[in-house]
Write a protein that holds these residues in place. Structure first.
Motif, short mmCIF file in Angstrom:
data_model
loop_
_atom_site.label_atom_id
_atom_site.label_comp_id
_atom_site.label_asym_id
_atom_site.label_seq_id
_atom_site.Cartn_x
_atom_site.Cartn_y
_atom_site.Cartn_z
N TYR A 73 -7.42 -7.71 -6.52
CA TYR A 73 -6.64 -7.28 -6.21
C TYR A 73 -6.98 -6.18 -7.16
O TYR A 73 -7.21 -4.58 -6.23
N GLN A 74 -7.02 -5.81 -8.05
CA GLN A 74 -6.96 -4.90 -8.92
C GLN A 74 -8.54 -4.08 -8.91
O GLN A 74 -8.75 -2.29 -8.58
N LEU A 75 -9.63 -4.49 -8.90
CA LEU A 75 -10.96 -4.11 -8.18
C LEU A 75 -10.77 -3.70 -6.74
O LEU A 75 -11.27 -2.09 -6.63
N LYS A 76 -10.28 -3.73 -5.85
CA LYS A 76 -10.37 -3.42 -4.83
C LYS A 76 -9.13 -2.05 -4.51
O LYS A 76 -9.46 -0.80 -3.37
N LEU A 77 -8.46 -1.81 -5.22
CA LEU A 77 -7.51 -0.42 -5.90
C LEU A 77 -8.06 0.05 -6.62
O LEU A 77 -8.66 1.42 -5.71
N ALA A 78 -9.03 -0.29 -7.52
CA ALA A 78 -10.05 0.35 -8.14
C ALA A 78 -11.28 1.33 -7.02
O ALA A 78 -11.21 2.17 -7.43
N SER A 79 -12.04 0.36 -6.09
CA SER A 79 -12.87 0.88 -4.96
C SER A 79 -12.25 1.76 -4.21
O SER A 79 -12.26 2.91 -3.44
N GLN A 80 -10.99 1.44 -4.03
CA GLN A 80 -10.11 2.49 -3.18
C GLN A 80 -9.69 4.22 -3.73
O GLN A 80 -10.02 4.85 -2.91
N GLN A 81 -9.82 3.66 -5.10
CA GLN A 81 -9.19 5.03 -6.48
C GLN A 81 -10.76 5.60 -6.10
O GLN A 81 -10.66 6.94 -5.96
N PRO B 253 -12.00 7.81 -1.93
CA PRO B 253 -10.60 8.35 -1.33
C PRO B 253 -10.86 8.25 0.25
O PRO B 253 -9.63 8.86 1.05
N TRP B 254 -11.78 8.53 0.83
CA TRP B 254 -12.08 9.00 2.44
C TRP B 254 -12.28 7.91 3.12
O TRP B 254 -12.48 8.19 4.48
N GLY B 255 -11.54 6.33 2.17
CA GLY B 255 -11.14 5.37 3.13
C GLY B 255 -12.58 4.87 3.81
O GLY B 255 -12.92 3.81 4.20
N MET B 256 -14.14 4.98 3.33
CA MET B 256 -14.96 4.30 3.12
C MET B 256 -15.66 3.58 2.78
O MET B 256 -15.36 3.47 1.41
N GLU B 257 -16.32 2.41 2.87
CA GLU B 257 -15.85 1.03 2.80
C GLU B 257 -17.64 0.80 1.83
O GLU B 257 -18.54 1.16 2.76
N THR B 258 -17.46 0.08 0.81
CA THR B 258 -18.71 0.44 -0.07
C THR B 258 -19.10 -1.29 1.06
O THR B 258 -18.65 -2.10 1.07
#
Length: 380
Positions: free
Chosen positions: A362-370, A373-378
Motif C-alpha cells: 500500500y505504501q509503495l502504491k501511494l509512492a508510485s501515485q505521487q 500525478p497524471w494517473g499513468m500506470e507503471t
C-alpha cells in the motif's frame, strides 16, 4: 196534720208500688237509654202519622191538649198519674196502629217523598234549562255585540272617515244602519217562519198524541210501574254484571301481576340461557383446541416413542470399545489437537506476514501515485 200524715202514707205506698226502687244505677241508665230510643222511634212514627193525616184529612187533626195548670195540687197529680198508669194500657191498646197500617202509611209517605223528589228534579231541570237558555242567549248576544262592534269599528270609525278632514261621512253611517236594520228584518222574518213551522209540528204531535190516547196506546201508571220494576231488575242485573266485571278486573290485575312476574323470570332465565350458550360455545372452542393439541401431542408422543425405541435399540446394539483402543484413540486425539494448534499458530504468523506485506504494498502504491500525478500506470 192530717194532710201531712196522708201524704206520708201515700209516699210510702208509692215506694212500695214503685218497681224502680230496687234497680241499680247502671240498670236505670240502660232503662233510660232504651226509653230514649223507643221515644225517638215513637216521635218519628208520630211525625209521619201527622204528615199523613195533614195530607189525607186535615180536619181530623187533633188539637194539642192543654198543659196542667199550676193550681193543681201535688196529691191530685199523683192520683192522676195512678189513674193514667191503671188506664194507660187499655188506651194504648185501642189507639196503637197495627204493623200493616204502619207499613201502609210508611209506603205512602215514601211514594209521596219520591213524587216530591221527582217534582223537585223536574223543577230543578226546568230551572237549569232556563238558566242554560239564558246563558246561551247571553253568549249569542255577546258574540253579536262583539261582531257588531268590530264591524262598526271597521266600516264606520276607520272606513267611513274622510282622509282629508278626518270626519265621518254621514251617508256611509246612514247606509250602514239601514243595512243592519234590513239584516235584522230578514232575521226576524226567518225566525217567524221557523216559529210557524214549529207550531205546525207541535199541532201535528199533539194530534198524534191525541190519536194514541184514543186508541189506548198511551202508557198509563200501571205501565210506568211495570217499567220501573223492569228497570229495577235491569239495574240489579247491571249491578251483578258490574260486580262480575270488577271481579274479572281484579282477576285480570292479579293475572297481569303474575304474568309480569313470570315475564321477569323469563327475562332472567333468557339472559342466563344466553350466558350459558356463550359459555358453552367458548367451552366448545376450548375443547376443540384441546382436541387439536391432544392430537398433536399424540403425534409428537408417537414420534418420541419411535425415536426412543430407536435410541434404545441403538443403546442395546452399542458395544463399548477396549481400554487400550480408547487410550490409543485418546492419544491420537491429543496429537491431533497439538497439530491443529501448531497449524493455527502458523496461520496466525502467515496472516501477520500477509498484513505486513499488504501495508508495504500500500505504501509503495501511494509512492508510485505521487511520482505519477497524471494517473499513468507503471508497467509491473
Amino acid at each position: 196534720m192530717a194532710d201531712s200524715e196522708s201524704l206520708d202514707a201515700t209516699s210510702v205506698q208509692e215506694q212500695q208500688e214503685d218497681p224502680l226502687a230496687d234497680l241499680t244505677d247502671e240498670q236505670l241508665q240502660n232503662l233510660v237509654l232504651e226509653c230514649r230510643s223507643q221515644n225517638f222511634v215513637l216521635d218519628n212514627e208520630t211525625s209521619m202519622f201527622e204528615k199523613f193525616l195533614k195530607r189525607v184529612e186535615p180536619n181530623m187533626m187533633l188539637t194539642p191538649s192543654a198543659a196542667p195548670t199550676p193550681s193543681v195540687s201535688v196529691q191530685d197529680t199523683r192520683i192522676m198519674r195512678k189513674r193514667s198508669k191503671s188506664k194507660g194500657g187499655g188506651v194504648d191498646k185501642h189507639l196503637k196502629l197495627t204493623a200493616e197500617q204502619k207499613c201502609d202509611i210508611a209506603q205512602r209517605e215514601i211514594e209521596e217523598l219520591r213524587e216530591e223528589i221527582e217534582k223537585l228534579k223536574e223543577d230543578s231541570e226546568k230551572v237549569l234549562d232556563t238558566y242554560r237558555a239564558i246563558m246561551e242567549e247571553a253568549d249569542m248576544r255577546f258574540a253579536e255585540i262583539k261582531k257588531a262592534y268590530y264591524e262598526f269599528e271597521r266600516d264606520i270609525v276607520k272606513g267611513a272617515s274622510n282622509p282629508r278632514t278626518g270626519k265621518v261621512v254621514s251617508e256611509k253611517v246612514s247606509r250602514y244602519f239601514e243595512d243592519k236594520l234590513r239584516q235584522r228584518d230578514t232575521l226576524i222574518e226567518k225566525l217567524r217562519l221557523k216559529n210557524s213551522t214549529l207550531k205546525v209540528q207541535k199541532k201535528k204531535l199533539q194530534l198524534q198524541l191525541k190519536q194514541k190516547e184514543e186508541m189506548g196506546e198511551v202508557l198509563h201508571e200501571v205501565d210506568f210501574q211495570q217499567l220501573k220494576i223492569e228497570n229495577s231488575q235491569y239495574l240489579e242485573k247491571i249491578d251483578e254484571r258490574n260486580q262480575d266485571l270488577l271481579r274479572l278486573k281484579l282477576m285480570a290485575g292479579n293475572t297481569l301481576q303474575v304474568l309480569n312476574t313470570y315475564k321477569k323470570k323469563l327475562h332472567t332465565l333468557t339472559m342466563e340461557s344466553d350466558r350459558l350458550k356463550s359459555e358453552i360455545s367458548s367451552r366448545n372452542d376450548l375443547l376443540y383446541r384441546i382436541d387439536a393439541e391432544t392430537e398433536q401431542v399424540e403425534v409428537e408422543r408417537a414420534t418420541a416413542e419411535k425415536l426412543n425405541r430407536k435410541l434404545r435399540q441403538q443403546l442395546d446394539d452399542y458395544k463399548v470399545p477396549e481400554v487400550v483402543e480408547y487410550v490409543r484413540e485418546k492419544a491420537d486425539l491429543y496429537e491431533l489437537n497439538k497439530t491443529v494448534k501448531s497449524w493455527e499458530r502458523k496461520v496466525e504468523i502467515a496472516e501477520m506476514a500477509l498484513n505486513t506485506h499488504r501495508k508495504t504494498w500500500y505504501q509503495l502504491k501511494l509512492a508510485s501515485q505521487q511520482h505519477n500525478p497524471w494517473g499513468m500506470e507503471t508497467v509491473n
